[in-house]
Structure formats: structure tokens, C-alpha cells
Design a protein around this motif. Structure first.
Motif, PDB file in Angstrom:
ATOM      1  N   LEU A 295       0.805  -1.230  -0.131  1.00 66.87           N
ATOM      2  CA  LEU A 295      -0.027  -0.055  -0.123  1.00 66.87           C
ATOM      3  C   LEU A 295       0.942   1.111  -0.089  1.00 66.87           C
ATOM      4  CD1 LEU A 295      -2.950  -1.025   2.360  1.00 66.87           C
ATOM      5  CD2 LEU A 295      -3.093  -0.457  -0.219  1.00 66.87           C
ATOM      6  N   LYS A 296       1.992   1.188  -0.459  1.00 66.66           N
ATOM      7  CA  LYS A 296       2.845   2.460  -0.681  1.00 66.66           C
ATOM      8  C   LYS A 296       3.231   2.689  -2.357  1.00 66.66           C
ATOM      9  CE  LYS A 296       6.602   4.794   1.265  1.00 66.66           C
ATOM     10  NZ  LYS A 296       7.821   4.942   1.858  1.00 66.66           N
ATOM     11  N   GLN A 297       3.091   3.992  -2.690  1.00 64.68           N
ATOM     12  CA  GLN A 297       3.456   4.181  -3.740  1.00 64.68           C
ATOM     13  C   GLN A 297       5.062   4.594  -3.947  1.00 64.68           C
ATOM     14  OE1 GLN A 297       1.424   7.382  -5.863  1.00 64.68           O
ATOM     15  NE2 GLN A 297       2.858   7.516  -7.364  1.00 64.68           N
ATOM     16  N   THR A 298       5.683   3.583  -4.558  1.00 63.02           N
ATOM     17  CA  THR A 298       7.274   3.707  -4.557  1.00 63.02           C
ATOM     18  C   THR A 298       7.878   4.199  -5.873  1.00 63.02           C
ATOM     19  OG1 THR A 298       7.528   1.536  -5.300  1.00 63.02           O
ATOM     20  CG2 THR A 298       7.449   1.847  -2.981  1.00 63.02           C
ATOM     21  N   GLY A 299       7.141   4.058  -6.940  1.00 66.51           N
ATOM     22  CA  GLY A 299       7.450   4.572  -8.362  1.00 66.51           C
ATOM     23  C   GLY A 299       7.147   5.904  -8.519  1.00 66.51           C
ATOM     24  N   LYS A 300       8.150   6.623  -9.145  1.00 68.64           N
ATOM     25  CA  LYS A 300       8.096   8.052  -9.305  1.00 68.64           C
ATOM     26  C   LYS A 300       7.848   8.321 -10.854  1.00 68.64           C
ATOM     27  CE  LYS A 300       9.288   9.281  -5.020  1.00 68.64           C
ATOM     28  NZ  LYS A 300       8.386   8.484  -4.305  1.00 68.64           N
ATOM     29  N   ASP A 301       7.666   7.420 -11.585  1.00 67.44           N
ATOM     30  CA  ASP A 301       7.851   7.209 -12.875  1.00 67.44           C
ATOM     31  C   ASP A 301       6.523   7.233 -13.649  1.00 67.44           C
ATOM     32  OD1 ASP A 301       9.454   7.105 -15.284  1.00 67.44           O
ATOM     33  OD2 ASP A 301       9.314   5.008 -15.378  1.00 67.44           O
ATOM     34  N   GLY A 302       5.653   7.032 -13.023  1.00 73.95           N
ATOM     35  CA  GLY A 302       4.216   7.000 -13.580  1.00 73.95           C
ATOM     36  C   GLY A 302       3.940   5.773 -14.497  1.00 73.95           C
ATOM     37  N   VAL A 303       3.312   5.895 -15.576  1.00 74.21           N
ATOM     38  CA  VAL A 303       2.774   4.760 -16.221  1.00 74.21           C
ATOM     39  C   VAL A 303       3.856   3.984 -17.105  1.00 74.21           C
ATOM     40  CG1 VAL A 303       1.340   4.302 -18.379  1.00 74.21           C
ATOM     41  CG2 VAL A 303       0.553   5.840 -16.805  1.00 74.21           C
ATOM     42  N   LYS A 304       4.926   4.660 -17.150  1.00 77.26           N
ATOM     43  CA  LYS A 304       6.008   3.971 -17.838  1.00 77.26           C
ATOM     44  C   LYS A 304       6.597   2.681 -17.373  1.00 77.26           C
ATOM     45  CE  LYS A 304       8.100   8.179 -19.653  1.00 77.26           C
ATOM     46  NZ  LYS A 304       9.273   8.938 -19.548  1.00 77.26           N
ATOM     47  N   SER A 305       6.550   2.581 -16.035  1.00 78.24           N
ATOM     48  CA  SER A 305       7.109   1.521 -15.208  1.00 78.24           C
ATOM     49  C   SER A 305       5.990   0.306 -15.544  1.00 78.24           C
ATOM     50  CB  SER A 305       7.530   1.862 -13.975  1.00 78.24           C
ATOM     51  OG  SER A 305       8.498   2.615 -13.739  1.00 78.24           O
ATOM     52  N   LEU A 306       4.938   0.686 -15.391  1.00 77.91           N
ATOM     53  CA  LEU A 306       3.566  -0.238 -15.582  1.00 77.91           C
ATOM     54  C   LEU A 306       3.708  -0.759 -16.874  1.00 77.91           C
ATOM     55  CD1 LEU A 306       0.776   1.565 -13.576  1.00 77.91           C
ATOM     56  CD2 LEU A 306       1.998  -0.695 -13.015  1.00 77.91           C
ATOM     57  N   LEU A 307       3.895  -0.104 -17.890  1.00 77.25           N
ATOM     58  CA  LEU A 307       4.144  -0.615 -19.324  1.00 77.25           C
ATOM     59  C   LEU A 307       5.184  -1.508 -19.432  1.00 77.25           C
ATOM     60  CD1 LEU A 307       3.257   2.670 -21.450  1.00 77.25           C
ATOM     61  CD2 LEU A 307       1.774   0.477 -21.265  1.00 77.25           C
ATOM     62  N   TRP A 308       6.301  -1.039 -18.526  1.00 74.99           N
ATOM     63  CA  TRP A 308       7.451  -2.114 -18.852  1.00 74.99           C
ATOM     64  C   TRP A 308       7.046  -3.423 -18.119  1.00 74.99           C
ATOM     65  CZ3 TRP A 308       9.799  -4.568 -14.766  1.00 74.99           C
ATOM     66  CH2 TRP A 308      11.166  -5.309 -14.971  1.00 74.99           C
ATOM     67  N   ALA A 309       6.266  -3.498 -16.939  1.00 76.04           N
ATOM     68  CA  ALA A 309       5.818  -4.722 -16.339  1.00 76.04           C
ATOM     69  C   ALA A 309       5.088  -5.581 -17.288  1.00 76.04           C
ATOM     70  CB  ALA A 309       5.167  -4.492 -15.226  1.00 76.04           C
ATOM     71  N   LYS A 310       4.117  -4.747 -17.933  1.00 77.11           N
ATOM     72  CA  LYS A 310       3.208  -5.510 -18.837  1.00 77.11           C
ATOM     73  C   LYS A 310       3.690  -5.965 -20.253  1.00 77.11           C
ATOM     74  CE  LYS A 310      -0.386  -4.396 -22.388  1.00 77.11           C
ATOM     75  NZ  LYS A 310      -1.202  -3.094 -22.877  1.00 77.11           N
ATOM     76  N   ASN A 311       4.963  -5.403 -20.531  1.00 77.73           N
ATOM     77  CA  ASN A 311       5.844  -5.758 -21.567  1.00 77.73           C
ATOM     78  C   ASN A 311       6.456  -7.389 -21.209  1.00 77.73           C
ATOM     79  OD1 ASN A 311       4.856  -4.010 -23.803  1.00 77.73           O
ATOM     80  ND2 ASN A 311       6.769  -2.796 -23.177  1.00 77.73           N
ATOM     81  N   CYS A 312       7.068  -7.082 -19.960  1.00 81.78           N
ATOM     82  CA  CYS A 312       7.664  -8.273 -19.544  1.00 81.78           C
ATOM     83  C   CYS A 312       6.526  -9.493 -19.399  1.00 81.78           C
ATOM     84  CB  CYS A 312       8.326  -8.022 -18.104  1.00 81.78           C
ATOM     85  SG  CYS A 312       9.636  -6.880 -18.053  1.00 81.78           S
ATOM     86  N   ILE A 313       5.449  -9.312 -18.883  1.00 77.45           N
ATOM     87  CA  ILE A 313       4.543 -10.294 -18.858  1.00 77.45           C
ATOM     88  C   ILE A 313       4.000 -10.924 -20.381  1.00 77.45           C
ATOM     89  CG2 ILE A 313       1.898 -10.982 -18.415  1.00 77.45           C
ATOM     90  CD1 ILE A 313       2.281  -8.650 -16.222  1.00 77.45           C
ATOM     91  N   VAL A 314       4.196 -10.028 -21.344  1.00 76.47           N
ATOM     92  CA  VAL A 314       3.791 -10.390 -22.739  1.00 76.47           C
ATOM     93  C   VAL A 314       5.095 -11.142 -23.043  1.00 76.47           C
ATOM     94  CG1 VAL A 314       3.644  -9.721 -24.906  1.00 76.47           C
ATOM     95  CG2 VAL A 314       2.530  -8.487 -23.089  1.00 76.47           C
ATOM     96  N   LYS A 315       6.267 -10.912 -22.951  1.00 79.21           N
ATOM     97  CA  LYS A 315       7.375 -11.648 -23.152  1.00 79.21           C
ATOM     98  C   LYS A 315       7.389 -12.870 -22.535  1.00 79.21           C
ATOM     99  CE  LYS A 315       9.588  -8.836 -25.829  1.00 79.21           C
ATOM    100  NZ  LYS A 315       9.713  -8.960 -27.087  1.00 79.21           N
ATOM    101  N   PHE A 316       6.951 -13.037 -21.358  1.00 80.03           N
ATOM    102  CA  PHE A 316       6.929 -14.264 -20.510  1.00 80.03           C
ATOM    103  C   PHE A 316       5.831 -15.494 -21.279  1.00 80.03           C
ATOM    104  CE2 PHE A 316       4.742 -17.146 -17.388  1.00 80.03           C
ATOM    105  CZ  PHE A 316       5.873 -17.847 -16.750  1.00 80.03           C
TER     106      PHE A 316
END
Length: 127
Positions: A57-78
Motif C-alpha cells: 500500500l505504498k507508492q514507490t515509483g516516481k515514474d508514472g505509467v512507464k514502469s507499468l508498461l514495462w511490467a506489461k511488456n515483461c508479462i507479454v514476453k513471458f
């Protein structure tokens, strides 16, 4: 988009770790591993060298949506790389609160994730 590298965790049989760094030099960490219940669990968090690990329950990223898109791309690669190997298995994504699960649903529904309406809510994808 940020680079990533895949680490196969040698201590566990089905444990895959994607790591990268965002432009603010924060560490992006996405782990996909098989639970004892027989499904794959996804753990994603953003951390720094001083504050390692998942923080609930803590917001640790300061990057916004870019890091979530990175995670989505990693899931797609998996899914592309290991989907045929684990055919018939399910990937589940849980979130800390309802706001996050709705955000994940918006981003991941286009690649085939569906919402489970049992408590607790989670997203799932059948490989």
C-alpha cells in the motif's frame, strides 16, 4: 521503453525474474513464479538501493505509467517465451487495493487477462 534482463532463479524450478531500471534510476522488479496451488503468481514492485523489497500500500515509483508498461511488456514476453511450455496453467495477478486492480484490468485486458469476481479479486490468464 526500459531494458530488462531475465534471470532464471536456480533455487526454484519455475521462478522467472525480470529486472530493469527506469530513468530515475529506480530498480524495476517483476517476478513470475509457480505457487503450490499450481498457478503462476506475479509480483511487481519498484524499489531503490536503500529501500529494498515490496512495500504494501505504498507508492514507490516516481515514474508514472512507464514502469507499468514495462511490467506489461515483461508479462507479454513471458507468455510468448514460456506459454507453450506451461500450456493449461494460469497466471494470476493480485493487487493491494481496488484502485490498482482496476488499473491493471484496464491495461491487461487487451492481451487477454480477465477479472475474477470472487474475493479477493484478481486478474487471470489461461496459458
Amino acid at each position: 521503453m526500459y531494458d530488462y534482463y531475465l534471470i532464471k532463479n536456480p533455487e526454484y524450478k519455475d521462478d522467472y525474474i525480470y529486472q530493469g531500471r527506469n530513468e530515475l534510476n529506480q530498480i524495476l522488479y517483476l517476478e513470475i513464479f509457480r505457487c503450490l496451488d499450481g498457478y503462476f503468481f506475479v509480483k511487481f514492485y519498484i524499489t531503490t538501493k536503500r529501500k529494498k523489497g515490496f512495500q504494501k500500500l505504498k507508492q514507490t515509483g516516481k515514474d508514472g505509467v512507464k514502469s507499468l508498461l514495462w511490467a506489461k511488456n515483461c508479462i507479454v514476453k513471458f507468455i510468448e517465451e514460456f506459454g507453450s511450455k506451461f500450456s493449461g496453467d494460469t497466471i494470476r495477478i493480485y493487487a493491494d487495493d481496488i484502485r490498482r486492480i482496476r488499473t491493471y484490468e484496464r491495461g491487461l485486458s487487451e492481451i487477454g487477462f480477465k477479472m475474477s469476481y470472487s474475493a479477493p479479486k484478481y486478474l487471470y490468464y489461461k496459458l
